[in-house]
Design a protein around this motif. Structure first.
Motif, short mmCIF file in Angstrom:
data_model
loop_
_atom_site.label_atom_id
_atom_site.label_comp_id
_atom_site.label_asym_id
_atom_site.label_seq_id
_atom_site.Cartn_x
_atom_site.Cartn_y
_atom_site.Cartn_z
N SER A 57 -18.01 -2.96 39.55
CA SER A 57 -18.17 -1.80 38.69
C SER A 57 -17.67 -0.58 39.43
N CYS A 58 -17.14 0.35 38.70
CA CYS A 58 -16.60 1.55 39.32
C CYS A 58 -17.74 2.35 39.94
N ALA A 59 -17.60 2.63 41.18
CA ALA A 59 -18.63 3.41 41.86
C ALA A 59 -18.16 4.86 41.93
N ALA A 60 -19.08 5.74 41.75
CA ALA A 60 -18.78 7.16 41.80
C ALA A 60 -18.43 7.57 43.22
N LYS A 61 -17.75 8.69 43.32
CA LYS A 61 -17.41 9.25 44.63
C LYS A 61 -18.69 9.56 45.39
N ALA A 62 -18.60 9.45 46.70
CA ALA A 62 -19.75 9.73 47.56
C ALA A 62 -20.30 11.14 47.32
N GLU A 63 -19.40 12.09 47.06
CA GLU A 63 -19.85 13.48 46.83
C GLU A 63 -20.71 13.57 45.58
N THR A 64 -20.33 12.82 44.54
CA THR A 64 -21.09 12.84 43.29
C THR A 64 -22.46 12.22 43.51
N VAL A 65 -22.50 11.10 44.21
CA VAL A 65 -23.78 10.44 44.50
C VAL A 65 -24.68 11.38 45.29
N GLU A 66 -24.13 12.05 46.29
CA GLU A 66 -24.93 12.96 47.12
C GLU A 66 -25.46 14.13 46.29
N LYS A 67 -24.64 14.66 45.39
CA LYS A 67 -25.08 15.78 44.55
C LYS A 67 -26.21 15.32 43.62
N VAL A 68 -26.09 14.10 43.08
CA VAL A 68 -27.15 13.56 42.24
C VAL A 68 -28.43 13.39 43.07
N ILE A 103 -34.19 15.43 34.93
CA ILE A 103 -33.10 15.11 35.86
C ILE A 103 -31.77 15.10 35.11
N VAL A 104 -31.75 14.43 33.96
CA VAL A 104 -30.52 14.36 33.16
C VAL A 104 -30.08 15.77 32.73
N MET A 105 -31.03 16.61 32.34
CA MET A 105 -30.69 17.99 31.96
C MET A 105 -30.10 18.75 33.15
N GLY A 106 -30.66 18.54 34.33
CA GLY A 106 -30.14 19.18 35.54
C GLY A 106 -28.73 18.70 35.85
N LEU A 107 -28.48 17.41 35.64
CA LEU A 107 -27.13 16.86 35.88
C LEU A 107 -26.14 17.43 34.87
N GLU A 108 -26.57 17.54 33.61
CA GLU A 108 -25.69 18.12 32.59
C GLU A 108 -25.29 19.54 32.96
N GLU A 109 -26.26 20.32 33.41
CA GLU A 109 -26.00 21.71 33.79
C GLU A 109 -25.09 21.79 35.01
N GLU A 110 -25.39 20.99 36.03
CA GLU A 110 -24.62 21.02 37.28
C GLU A 110 -23.17 20.59 37.09
N PHE A 111 -22.96 19.55 36.30
CA PHE A 111 -21.62 18.98 36.16
C PHE A 111 -20.90 19.42 34.89
N GLY A 112 -21.54 20.21 34.05
CA GLY A 112 -20.90 20.69 32.83
C GLY A 112 -20.58 19.57 31.85
N ILE A 113 -21.51 18.65 31.71
CA ILE A 113 -21.32 17.50 30.82
C ILE A 113 -22.45 17.45 29.81
N SER A 114 -22.29 16.57 28.82
CA SER A 114 -23.34 16.33 27.85
C SER A 114 -23.59 14.83 27.81
N VAL A 115 -24.83 14.43 28.07
CA VAL A 115 -25.19 13.01 28.11
C VAL A 115 -25.91 12.67 26.81
N GLU A 116 -25.37 11.69 26.08
CA GLU A 116 -26.01 11.26 24.84
C GLU A 116 -27.30 10.53 25.16
N GLU A 117 -28.25 10.60 24.23
CA GLU A 117 -29.57 10.00 24.46
C GLU A 117 -29.47 8.52 24.79
N GLU A 118 -28.59 7.80 24.10
CA GLU A 118 -28.43 6.36 24.35
C GLU A 118 -28.00 6.10 25.80
N SER A 119 -27.05 6.90 26.28
CA SER A 119 -26.59 6.76 27.67
C SER A 119 -27.67 7.16 28.65
#
Length: 142
Positions: A57-68, A103-119
């Protein structure tokens, strides 16, 4: 016997998993394999449904994992030196369902994304969150 081989080239790590033809006690129900080298998380290998093969499976960049990890520590009020890695499960860190939503709301704010409820409901580990973030950022850029 099952074996794992690895090779590194141009800064990338390649792994392959070859299951043996001889049954190994407890391996017949193996669903996933994760690796880490010097504390760095590598892609997880997951069994393909209806197959005896694993896929990477595609693994995220180390920087992304550390930020999470940082966001999770902050949201759960964990000490900065607490052990939070890609494999860390939110529930094991003491998160309840409300904490996970925050946590998901914090990630959305930090990364400028929108996470659907199902995801959002499928996120159980730091690595799950980081992988989803990179997938959403890639979609957003396309």
């Amino acid at each position: 016997m099952a074996s794992v081989t690895g090779a590194a080239s141009m800064g990338m790590t390649c792994l392959s998993f070859k299951p043996s033809k001889v049954p190994i006690h407890g391996v017949s129900k193996l669903k996933s394999v994760s690796f880490s080298i010097s504390g760095k998380s590598l892609p997880s290998l997951r069994m393909q449904p209806g197959s005896s093969r694993f896929r990477v499976s595609c693994a995220a960049k180390a920087e992304t994992v550390e930020k999470v990890c940082e966001i999770v520590r902050k949201q759960l009020a964990l000490p900065e030196d607490s052990a939070v890695t890609g494999e860390s499960k939110f529930a094991s860190l003491g998160a309840d369902s409300l904490d996970t939503v925050e946590i998901v709301m914090g990630l959305e704010e930090e990364f400028g994304i929108s996470v659907e409820e199902e995801s959002a409901q499928s996120i159980t580990t730091v690595q799950d969150a980081a992988d989803l973030i990179e997938k959403l950022i890639e979609k957003k850029g396309a």
